[in-house]
Design a protein around this motif. Structure first.
Motif: not given
Length: 110
Positions: A35-43, A48-56
Protein backbone atom coordinates in the motif's frame (compact mmCIF):
# COMPACT_ATOMS: atom_id res chain seq x y z
CA UNK A 1 0.98 -44.40 32.48
CA UNK A 2 -2.43 -43.36 33.51
CA UNK A 3 -4.49 -41.79 30.67
CA UNK A 4 -5.42 -38.95 33.01
CA UNK A 5 -1.73 -37.93 33.25
CA UNK A 6 -1.33 -37.55 29.48
CA UNK A 7 -2.27 -34.10 28.26
CA UNK A 8 -2.87 -33.24 24.63
CA UNK A 9 -0.65 -30.41 23.45
CA UNK A 10 -1.29 -28.29 20.40
CA UNK A 11 1.78 -28.62 18.15
CA UNK A 12 1.27 -25.22 16.58
CA UNK A 13 1.77 -23.35 19.86
CA UNK A 14 4.52 -20.77 19.59
CA UNK A 15 4.53 -20.85 15.79
CA UNK A 16 3.27 -18.08 13.55
CA UNK A 17 0.29 -18.85 11.36
CA UNK A 18 1.34 -20.02 7.90
CA UNK A 19 -0.46 -18.84 4.79
CA UNK A 20 0.89 -21.16 2.12
CA UNK A 21 4.68 -20.96 2.23
CA UNK A 22 4.64 -17.56 3.92
CA UNK A 23 4.07 -16.76 7.58
CA UNK A 24 1.46 -14.44 9.00
CA UNK A 25 4.21 -12.04 10.06
CA UNK A 26 5.34 -11.69 6.47
CA UNK A 27 1.83 -10.82 5.32
CA UNK A 28 1.53 -8.30 8.15
CA UNK A 29 4.65 -6.60 6.73
CA UNK A 30 3.94 -7.04 3.01
CA UNK A 31 0.40 -5.66 2.83
CA UNK A 32 1.25 -2.22 4.33
CA UNK A 33 4.42 -2.02 2.22
CA UNK A 34 2.45 -2.73 -0.94
CA UNK A 35 0.00 0.00 0.00
CA UNK A 36 2.81 2.41 0.81
CA UNK A 37 4.57 1.76 -2.51
CA UNK A 38 1.34 1.93 -4.48
CA UNK A 39 -0.03 5.13 -2.98
CA UNK A 40 3.29 6.98 -2.81
CA UNK A 41 4.09 6.29 -6.46
CA UNK A 42 0.52 7.13 -7.48
CA UNK A 43 0.80 10.39 -5.52
CA UNK A 44 4.01 11.23 -7.38
CA UNK A 45 2.09 11.16 -10.65
CA UNK A 46 2.91 7.71 -11.99
CA UNK A 47 0.17 5.82 -13.79
CA UNK A 48 -1.66 2.79 -12.37
CA UNK A 49 0.59 0.14 -13.95
CA UNK A 50 3.78 1.66 -12.54
CA UNK A 51 2.15 2.09 -9.13
CA UNK A 52 1.19 -1.59 -9.01
CA UNK A 53 4.66 -2.59 -10.20
CA UNK A 54 6.40 -0.51 -7.52
CA UNK A 55 4.08 -1.87 -4.84
CA UNK A 56 4.78 -5.45 -5.95
CA UNK A 57 8.52 -4.79 -6.06
CA UNK A 58 8.51 -3.36 -2.54
CA UNK A 59 6.45 -6.22 -1.15
CA UNK A 60 8.56 -8.87 -2.95
CA UNK A 61 11.69 -7.34 -1.44
CA UNK A 62 10.12 -7.52 2.01
CA UNK A 63 9.17 -11.16 1.43
CA UNK A 64 12.70 -12.06 0.38
CA UNK A 65 14.30 -10.34 3.36
CA UNK A 66 11.85 -11.31 6.10
CA UNK A 67 11.69 -15.04 5.48
CA UNK A 68 12.76 -17.82 7.80
CA UNK A 69 16.28 -17.91 6.38
CA UNK A 70 17.18 -14.52 4.86
CA UNK A 71 20.87 -15.46 4.94
CA UNK A 72 20.19 -17.74 1.97
CA UNK A 73 19.10 -14.67 0.00
CA UNK A 74 22.09 -12.57 1.07
CA UNK A 75 24.62 -15.37 0.51
CA UNK A 76 23.84 -15.19 -3.21
CA UNK A 77 24.69 -11.49 -3.28
CA UNK A 78 27.68 -11.32 -0.93
CA UNK A 79 30.42 -13.94 -0.84
CA UNK A 80 30.77 -16.31 2.07
CA UNK A 81 32.68 -14.88 5.01
CA UNK A 82 36.07 -16.58 5.29
CA UNK A 83 36.72 -18.92 8.18
CA UNK A 84 39.13 -17.29 10.60
CA UNK A 85 41.50 -19.40 12.63
CA UNK A 86 44.03 -18.58 15.28
CA UNK A 87 47.63 -18.45 14.17
CA UNK A 88 50.95 -17.36 15.56
CA UNK A 89 53.89 -15.59 14.00
CA UNK A 90 56.99 -13.87 15.24
CA UNK A 91 56.57 -10.10 15.46
CA UNK A 92 59.09 -8.08 13.50
CA UNK A 93 59.32 -4.35 13.94
CA UNK A 94 59.68 -2.25 10.79
CA UNK A 95 63.29 -1.48 11.79
CA UNK A 96 64.22 -5.14 12.02
CA UNK A 97 62.56 -5.83 8.67
CA UNK A 98 64.87 -3.27 7.06
CA UNK A 99 67.90 -4.98 8.61
CA UNK A 100 66.86 -8.37 7.29
CA UNK A 101 66.56 -6.97 3.82
CA UNK A 102 63.80 -6.45 1.36
CA UNK A 103 63.25 -8.81 -1.51
CA UNK A 104 63.04 -6.68 -4.62
CA UNK A 105 60.42 -7.57 -7.17
CA UNK A 106 61.41 -7.13 -10.77
CA UNK A 107 59.26 -4.58 -12.59
CA UNK A 108 57.92 -6.29 -15.75
CA UNK A 109 57.28 -2.97 -17.54
CA UNK A 110 60.90 -1.80 -17.60
Amino acid sequence: MNPKEIKQVNQSLGKSAPIGIFTGFQFAVVIPLFGLGFFSSFALGLNLAWSILIGCWLSATALALSGKKPHLFWSKIYPIVPLWSRGYTRYLTPQSKNRVGVKKIRNPWT
